[in-house]
Write an enzyme that holds these catalytic residues in place. Structure first.
Site, PDB file in Angstrom:
ATOM      1  N   THR A 141       0.819  -1.206   0.000  1.00  0.00           N
ATOM      2  CA  THR A 141       0.000   0.000   0.000  1.00  0.00           C
ATOM      3  C   THR A 141       0.858   1.264   0.000  1.00  0.00           C
ATOM      4  O   THR A 141       2.011   1.237   0.455  1.00  0.00           O
ATOM      5  CB  THR A 141      -0.897  -0.010   1.266  1.00  0.00           C
ATOM      6  OG1 THR A 141      -1.527   1.258   1.405  1.00  0.00           O
ATOM      7  CG2 THR A 141      -0.084  -0.268   2.532  1.00  0.00           C
ATOM      8  N   TYR A 167      -1.793  -0.440  10.939  1.00  0.00           N
ATOM      9  CA  TYR A 167      -1.920  -1.112   9.632  1.00  0.00           C
ATOM     10  C   TYR A 167      -0.733  -0.772   8.743  1.00  0.00           C
ATOM     11  O   TYR A 167      -0.051  -1.660   8.209  1.00  0.00           O
ATOM     12  CB  TYR A 167      -3.228  -0.695   8.945  1.00  0.00           C
ATOM     13  CG  TYR A 167      -3.263  -1.018   7.465  1.00  0.00           C
ATOM     14  CD1 TYR A 167      -3.250  -2.340   7.023  1.00  0.00           C
ATOM     15  CD2 TYR A 167      -3.283   0.001   6.495  1.00  0.00           C
ATOM     16  CE1 TYR A 167      -3.261  -2.647   5.657  1.00  0.00           C
ATOM     17  CE2 TYR A 167      -3.297  -0.295   5.139  1.00  0.00           C
ATOM     18  CZ  TYR A 167      -3.288  -1.616   4.728  1.00  0.00           C
ATOM     19  OH  TYR A 167      -3.290  -1.923   3.382  1.00  0.00           O
TER      20      TYR A 167
HETATM   21  P1  NAD Z   1      -9.526  -7.435   2.249  1.00  0.00           P
HETATM   22  O1  NAD Z   1      -9.486  -7.104   3.707  1.00  0.00           O
HETATM   23  O2  NAD Z   1     -10.754  -7.167   1.466  1.00  0.00           O
HETATM   24  O3  NAD Z   1      -9.165  -8.980   2.032  1.00  0.00           O
HETATM   25  C1  NAD Z   1      -8.142  -9.618   2.745  1.00  0.00           C
HETATM   26  C2  NAD Z   1      -8.298 -11.122   2.528  1.00  0.00           C
HETATM   27  O4  NAD Z   1      -7.220 -11.769   3.238  1.00  0.00           O
HETATM   28  C3  NAD Z   1      -9.603 -11.689   3.082  1.00  0.00           C
HETATM   29  O5  NAD Z   1     -10.183 -12.550   2.137  1.00  0.00           O
HETATM   30  C4  NAD Z   1      -9.172 -12.449   4.332  1.00  0.00           C
HETATM   31  O6  NAD Z   1     -10.009 -13.566   4.605  1.00  0.00           O
HETATM   32  C5  NAD Z   1      -7.763 -12.878   3.941  1.00  0.00           C
HETATM   33  N1  NAD Z   1      -6.908 -13.135   5.121  1.00  0.00           N
HETATM   34  C6  NAD Z   1      -6.760 -12.339   6.216  1.00  0.00           C
HETATM   35  N2  NAD Z   1      -5.909 -12.917   7.083  1.00  0.00           N
HETATM   36  C7  NAD Z   1      -5.510 -14.086   6.516  1.00  0.00           C
HETATM   37  C8  NAD Z   1      -4.602 -15.113   6.913  1.00  0.00           C
HETATM   38  N3  NAD Z   1      -3.963 -15.061   8.101  1.00  0.00           N
HETATM   39  N4  NAD Z   1      -4.413 -16.162   6.080  1.00  0.00           N
HETATM   40  C9  NAD Z   1      -5.053 -16.229   4.892  1.00  0.00           C
HETATM   41  N5  NAD Z   1      -5.929 -15.282   4.474  1.00  0.00           N
HETATM   42  C10 NAD Z   1      -6.142 -14.224   5.261  1.00  0.00           C
HETATM   43  O7  NAD Z   1      -8.265  -6.673   1.618  1.00  0.00           O
HETATM   44  P2  NAD Z   1      -8.103  -5.968   0.193  1.00  0.00           P
HETATM   45  O8  NAD Z   1      -8.671  -4.604   0.274  1.00  0.00           O
HETATM   46  O9  NAD Z   1      -8.556  -6.899  -0.868  1.00  0.00           O
HETATM   47  O10 NAD Z   1      -6.517  -5.820   0.134  1.00  0.00           O
HETATM   48  C11 NAD Z   1      -5.716  -6.844  -0.422  1.00  0.00           C
HETATM   49  C12 NAD Z   1      -4.258  -6.438  -0.305  1.00  0.00           C
HETATM   50  O11 NAD Z   1      -4.041  -5.202  -0.992  1.00  0.00           O
HETATM   51  C13 NAD Z   1      -3.800  -6.201   1.132  1.00  0.00           C
HETATM   52  O12 NAD Z   1      -2.495  -6.715   1.280  1.00  0.00           O
HETATM   53  C14 NAD Z   1      -3.811  -4.691   1.294  1.00  0.00           C
HETATM   54  O13 NAD Z   1      -2.841  -4.273   2.223  1.00  0.00           O
HETATM   55  C15 NAD Z   1      -3.446  -4.265  -0.123  1.00  0.00           C
HETATM   56  N6  NAD Z   1      -3.970  -2.932  -0.515  1.00  0.00           N
HETATM   57  C16 NAD Z   1      -5.302  -2.659  -0.427  1.00  0.00           C
HETATM   58  C17 NAD Z   1      -5.778  -1.412  -0.852  1.00  0.00           C
HETATM   59  C18 NAD Z   1      -7.248  -1.073  -0.799  1.00  0.00           C
HETATM   60  O14 NAD Z   1      -7.599   0.076  -1.095  1.00  0.00           O
HETATM   61  N7  NAD Z   1      -8.137  -1.994  -0.476  1.00  0.00           N
HETATM   62  C19 NAD Z   1      -4.891  -0.443  -1.334  1.00  0.00           C
HETATM   63  C20 NAD Z   1      -3.530  -0.771  -1.396  1.00  0.00           C
HETATM   64  C21 NAD Z   1      -3.079  -2.024  -1.012  1.00  0.00           C
END
Ligand code: NAD
Ligand code: TYD
Length: 365
Positions: A141, A167
């Site tokens: 991120t 986070y």
């Molecule tokens: P999300 O919270 O929607 O999904 C996270 C997923 O990870 C879920 O399906 C959850 O069940 C799974 N998970 C959590 N802990 C786990 C574990 N211990 N073992 C296996 N699975 C596990 O997140 P997102 O918004 O889809 O983000 C995905 C990635 O992208 C993350 O790494 C986040 O940091 C990064 N990111 C997100 C954004 C955003 O705007 N959403 C922006 C930049 C980066």
């Protein structure tokens, strides 16, 4: 050769039942030749119903499990022999990290370490050609860079890390581990740092889906602080396209910033959502959704502005965002209005408890 069979055209995707992971897995199976093994713990943020259209797809497998479980990860790598690990799994919501940081350290730091280490052991057993072709793509991120003032230049890949929330700090820790695995072991690791995503399948604790659903239901629209915090919004399909680009063309050891070139103040996002919901579900006269906007107590340590300079990925790898914010937001509002069953399925008791807990204190201003 090591005597082991060679790599398959398979991606091991972690967190593929979450928001971005679901979009990535679906687009992977629709538009690429890769098979997908989706390892996801199904925390509150994971939803296997996102994959109903893959029922019967012999090139998709779902495994419920924890990325912190080294034995499970090792077994999956050995069995499926993926050519890449695409690592989305994380605890991802800043507000939750303020209330309960421990899960963020466990999954984001220890979980990423476990995956990197098991991937390294698998990678070391590959043939030389397969070792060169293997990729570990760590999805991160822009929040690792901290906050910007209004007149500061956007984050680029050399901006120093300065995470401000638990986070962001946990993601920064995972980025450093990913970096170290390239520098120490020469494992072909790539890291992407992306701005705020929006689009279908986003859990409605985050700003855009929360506001769409509250506006639809006539509930207050809780805007933190003065509503002037700025985020650089990226349509999730553009993010997925960028990840495919980095997987295919990225240089191991490099990091790539991914952004939508769409900086917007929160209040502008919320008023646009109100107007879109009014247009698509016309309200009774005098009940326009903008009236639901409610200023509430700010998030502690709330970063003022994020902005991404995506010049590197655009210039070196030829990716650029295809969606304009206004058209992407319209598609997103239409998706939430068109999927009431999905919305119902994710708003369980645990969701309602979180909303009550997070907003109870804030509303007292
Ligand atoms: P999300 O919270 O929607 O999904 C996270 C997923 O990870 C879920 O399906 C959850 O069940 C799974 N998970 C959590 N802990 C786990 C574990 N211990 N073992 C296996 N699975 C596990 O997140 P997102 O918004 O889809 O983000 C995905 C990635 O992208 C993350 O790494 C986040 O940091 C990064 N990111 C997100 C954004 C955003 O705007 N959403 C922006 C930049 C980066
Ligand atoms: P969020 O979607 O939680 O993403 P992030 O914190 O990772 O940027 O929040 C986006 C912006 O919206 C952020 O400035 C906080 C703000 N916000 C609100 O004003 N009200 C809310 O109810 C939420 C969830 C977020």
């Amino acid at each position: 050769m090591t005597g082991k069979s060679s790599m398959h055209d398979t991606l091991l995707v972690t967190g593929g039942a979450g928001f971005i992971g679901s979009n990535f897995v679906l687009s992977c199976r629709k538009s690429t030749p890769f098979s997908v093994v989706n390892l996801d713990l199904l925390t509150y943020a994971g939803n296997p119903a996102n994959f109903s259209e893959l029922d019967g797809d012999g090139r998709y497998a779902f495994v419920r499990g924890d990325i912190c479980d080294a034995g499970l990860v090792a077994g999956l790598l050995d069995e499926h022999r993926p050519r890449a690990v695409v690592h989305f799994a994380a605890e991802s919501h800043v507000d939750r990290s303020i209330v309960s940081p421990e899960a963020f350290i466990r999954t984001n730091v220890y979980g990423t370490f476990t995956l990197l280490e098991q991937a390294r052991l698998y990678w070391m057993g590959l043939s030389e050609a397969d070792r060169a072709a293997f990729r570990f793509l760590h999805v991160s991120t822009d929040e690792v860079y901290g906050t910007l003032d209004a007149d500061e230049p956007a984050f680029c890949e050399t901006t120093p890390y300065a995470p401000n929330s638990p986070y962001a700090a946990s993601k920064a820790g995972s980025d450093h581990l990913a970096r170290a695995y390239f520098h120490t072991y020469k494992m072909p690791v790539l890291t992407t740092n992306c701005s705020n995503n929006y689009g279908p399948f986003q859990f409605p604790e985050k700003l855009i889906p929360l506001m769409i659903l509250n506006a639809l239901e006539g509930k207050p629209l809780p805007v933190y602080g003065d509503g002037k915090n700025v985020r650089d919004w990226l349509f999730v399909e553009d993010h997925c396209a960028a990840i495919f680009t980095v997987l295919g063309k990225g240089k191991p050891g490099e990091t790539y910033n991914i952004g939508g070139n769409s900086e917007r103040a929160n209040m502008d996002v919320v008023t646009t959502i109100c107007d879109l919901v009014d247009e698509l579900r016309p309200p009774c006269a005098g009940s326009e959704r903008r009236q639901l906007i409610t200023y509430v107590k700010d998030r502690p340590g709330h970063d003022r502005r994020y902005a991404i300079d995506a010049t590197k990925i655009m210039r070196e790898l030829g990716w650029k965002p295809a969606e304009k914010f206004e058209s992407g937001l319209r598609k997103t509002v239409e998706w939430y209005l068109g999927h009431p069953k999905w919305v119902e399925s994710v708003r369980t008791g645990a969701y309602r408890e979180w909303i009550a807990r997070n907003y109870a204190e804030r509303l007292k201003i």
